[in-house]
Design a protein around this motif. Structure first.
Motif, PDB file in Angstrom:
ATOM      1  N   VAL A  51       4.726   7.833   4.646  1.00  0.00           N
ATOM      2  CA  VAL A  51       3.807   7.595   3.498  1.00  0.00           C
ATOM      3  C   VAL A  51       3.232   8.817   3.082  1.00  0.00           C
ATOM      4  O   VAL A  51       2.522   9.661   3.908  1.00  0.00           O
ATOM      5  CB  VAL A  51       2.703   6.773   3.835  1.00  0.00           C
ATOM      6  N   GLU A  53       0.614  10.802   0.385  1.00  0.00           N
ATOM      7  CA  GLU A  53      -0.573  10.584  -0.575  1.00  0.00           C
ATOM      8  C   GLU A  53      -0.992  12.044  -0.913  1.00  0.00           C
ATOM      9  O   GLU A  53      -1.335  12.923  -0.417  1.00  0.00           O
ATOM     10  CB  GLU A  53      -1.589   9.859   0.155  1.00  0.00           C
ATOM     11  N   ARG A  88       0.905   7.989  -4.302  1.00  0.00           N
ATOM     12  CA  ARG A  88       1.100   7.474  -3.150  1.00  0.00           C
ATOM     13  C   ARG A  88       2.512   7.160  -3.212  1.00  0.00           C
ATOM     14  O   ARG A  88       2.934   6.133  -3.790  1.00  0.00           O
ATOM     15  CB  ARG A  88       0.134   6.439  -2.870  1.00  0.00           C
ATOM     16  N   LYS A  90       5.607   5.759  -0.754  1.00  0.00           N
ATOM     17  CA  LYS A  90       6.218   5.154   0.527  1.00  0.00           C
ATOM     18  C   LYS A  90       7.678   5.267   0.382  1.00  0.00           C
ATOM     19  O   LYS A  90       8.002   4.896  -0.405  1.00  0.00           O
ATOM     20  CB  LYS A  90       5.710   3.682   0.680  1.00  0.00           C
ATOM     21  N   VAL A 106      -2.408   5.862  -6.431  1.00  0.00           N
ATOM     22  CA  VAL A 106      -3.559   6.213  -5.593  1.00  0.00           C
ATOM     23  C   VAL A 106      -4.842   5.789  -6.102  1.00  0.00           C
ATOM     24  O   VAL A 106      -5.161   5.775  -7.169  1.00  0.00           O
ATOM     25  CB  VAL A 106      -3.786   7.769  -5.455  1.00  0.00           C
TER      26      VAL A 106
END
Length: 106
Positions: A51, A53, A88, A90, A106
């Motif tokens: 992940v 960010e 963000r 993933k 985000v």
């Protein structure tokens, strides 16, 4: 030995991964070659979750060389970090060597 073992794979696919994270608002996937991974490593399991960010890994990837190498490849390029700001993302790879990419706000 073994440092950045999976760099060649990630270097080959980095542009595709970034494009998928840029242009798709939900999720997309990219089929990778199991043979590519098996030719470089001798692992029982290549699956991982990563992940990112704002261009920073926010989950623990210390147990996965495959994920660490992908993250390292991403972090090498300032332009890539800039592209990930405000996002963000993933990224996970399943046991069928399919890379799943989710662009989350985000």
């Amino acid at each position: 030995m073994g440092e950045q073992l999976y760099f060649p794979i990630w270097k080959k696919h980095l542009a595709d991964i970034l494009d998928l994270s840029d242009y798709f608002s939900s999720s997309s996937s990219l089929a990778l070659s199991a043979n590519d991974f098996r030719a470089l490593g001798n692992r029982k399991d290549y699956t991982f979750n990563l992940v990112l960010e704002n261009g920073v890994a926010v989950n623990d990837i210390s147990g996965s060389a495959v994920a660490r190498d992908l993250a390292s490849m991403i972090f090498l390029e300032d332009k890539v970090i800039e592209r990930l700001q405000g996002k963000r993302i993933k990224i996970n790879m399943d046991s069928n060597f399919t890379l799943h990419i989710q662009n989350q706000s985000v």
